[in-house]
Design a protein around this motif. Sequence first.
Motif, mmCIF file in Angstrom:
data_model
loop_
_atom_site.group_PDB
_atom_site.id
_atom_site.type_symbol
_atom_site.label_atom_id
_atom_site.label_comp_id
_atom_site.label_asym_id
_atom_site.label_seq_id
_atom_site.Cartn_x
_atom_site.Cartn_y
_atom_site.Cartn_z
ATOM 1 N N SER B 87 0.878 -1.175 0.000
ATOM 2 C CA SER B 87 0.000 0.000 0.000
ATOM 3 C C SER B 87 0.911 1.219 0.000
ATOM 4 C CB SER B 87 -0.894 0.006 1.246
ATOM 5 O OG SER B 87 -0.120 0.238 2.409
ATOM 6 N N ALA B 88 0.324 2.396 0.216
ATOM 7 C CA ALA B 88 1.146 3.610 0.279
ATOM 8 C C ALA B 88 1.632 3.870 1.695
ATOM 9 C CB ALA B 88 0.351 4.800 -0.234
ATOM 10 N N SER B 89 1.295 2.975 2.630
ATOM 11 C CA SER B 89 1.683 3.154 4.032
ATOM 12 C C SER B 89 2.678 2.081 4.451
ATOM 13 C CB SER B 89 0.451 3.079 4.936
ATOM 14 O OG SER B 89 -0.445 4.131 4.630
ATOM 15 N N LEU B 90 3.469 2.409 5.443
ATOM 16 C CA LEU B 90 4.447 1.458 5.963
ATOM 17 C C LEU B 90 4.437 1.544 7.484
ATOM 18 C CD1 LEU B 90 6.684 -0.586 5.301
ATOM 19 C CD2 LEU B 90 8.273 1.328 5.067
ATOM 20 N N ALA B 91 4.241 0.402 8.112
ATOM 21 C CA ALA B 91 4.207 0.362 9.575
ATOM 22 C C ALA B 91 5.606 0.549 10.145
ATOM 23 C CB ALA B 91 3.625 -0.969 10.043
ATOM 24 N N GLY B 92 5.684 1.214 11.262
ATOM 25 C CA GLY B 92 6.967 1.453 11.909
ATOM 26 C C GLY B 92 7.737 0.178 12.184
ATOM 27 N N ARG B 93 9.039 0.233 11.895
ATOM 28 C CA ARG B 93 9.970 -0.870 12.103
ATOM 29 C C ARG B 93 9.693 -2.088 11.227
ATOM 30 N NH1 ARG B 93 10.396 2.148 16.540
ATOM 31 N NH2 ARG B 93 12.484 2.320 17.428
ATOM 32 N N THR B 94 9.046 -1.823 10.079
ATOM 33 C CA THR B 94 8.878 -2.877 9.076
ATOM 34 C C THR B 94 9.387 -2.347 7.735
ATOM 35 O OG1 THR B 94 6.660 -2.275 8.288
ATOM 36 C CG2 THR B 94 6.790 -3.672 10.261
ATOM 37 N N ALA B 95 9.453 -3.262 6.780
ATOM 38 C CA ALA B 95 9.971 -2.909 5.450
ATOM 39 C C ALA B 95 8.985 -3.332 4.374
ATOM 40 C CB ALA B 95 11.331 -3.572 5.216
ATOM 41 N N ASP B 96 9.042 -2.647 3.261
ATOM 42 C CA ASP B 96 8.285 -3.001 2.065
ATOM 43 C C ASP B 96 9.129 -2.544 0.885
ATOM 44 O OD1 ASP B 96 6.344 -3.900 0.345
ATOM 45 O OD2 ASP B 96 4.733 -2.651 1.139
#
Lengths: 107, 261
Positions: B87-96
């Motif tokens: 998506s256009a969002s990224l959760a903190g302390r994760t990667a995409d």
Amino acid sequence: LSSDRDLRRLAAFALAALACVGVVGCGGSSTPTATAETATLADVEAARLCAVTGHAYRTEAEIDADLVERLADHGLDRAQWKRWHDSLVDSPARAAQLASASAGGCP
Amino acid sequence: VKRVGLVVLLVALAAVPLASPAAAEPKLEVTQLNALAVPMFPGQTAWLSVAWWARSNISNFAVTATGTDGVTVGYPAGRSFSSLYGSASLAGRTADFTSFRVTVPYSASRSTTLSLHVTWDQGNGSKRNDTSGKKEMDARLTIPLLPYFGPDLTQRTSSVSVSKAEPSWVEVSFLGRAPSLHDFALTATGPADLVVGYPGDGAATSLADGSTLLGGATDAAALRLDASALAPGSYVLELAETYTTSGPRRATGKVNLVVRP
């Protein structure tokens, strides 16, 4: 526990539990919870991230196909993956599972 | 042997593992995890990916890439930028990751570098309306280039069949092996009494999806054969292909032609 994967999963659950501290009703509110299934999704996603950045795909569709194939290997589908992925920003516990699964970097 | 050794060495050098942000957590809000892409060939078009890690939740993530020396970049779904896969969002302390469709011209050599411009909002964006202003950063992605050694294409059709009773179209299929073939054209000659026609009454035929054949792709060229003046039996159809890779090329092939009563 018979494998490194089991150990990693246990660590992921521990991290997820820690992440629940301070989150109101971690097991019973609208905050998405961490489960064995979300741990598996985190494992799949971590492995996929390594694969995708280490490969040149001929078509965009091949990137999608790679995900679907990896999910199918674990009895999961893309809709489950999408719901899980969209929940990460609202679920510190699930984000912690993914962070844990990715912690070792790529082989 | 030297060439193989060079390829192995370059691939090994390029196969840098994705950095693990957990090993030493970056101070930046957004961290690029791989600045080195997998190797490409001059002339190749491929989707490459860059992984990103966020320190805290971010949203509206967008990346544009600019190439030099004729390297061009395309984005998913025909957009003018690429976002993250999930998506256009990224959760903190994760990667995409972000993907681009990169086309390297045959004139390129050694390596090329894409300039990346990244923008995002802190927080969950419209979900929580807690953005604190647009953030941005510049980054680079280096793509090692390897010389291609090998065949340009493989003919996959070995036999075609037509009825003597009426003219019909046949297809000859090709697998692209070189990074890309452009301006593909094919002509065919057979027994003296065979009449060969091409689409649009042209002097040659090209491929169904256009005149470009990318490496790894399969496409087919159509021929109209009028075998009414031939006796039933087997004949040889001689094929001549012209196309461009790093320069003009020619190839030849044969197809078994079966004329049915």
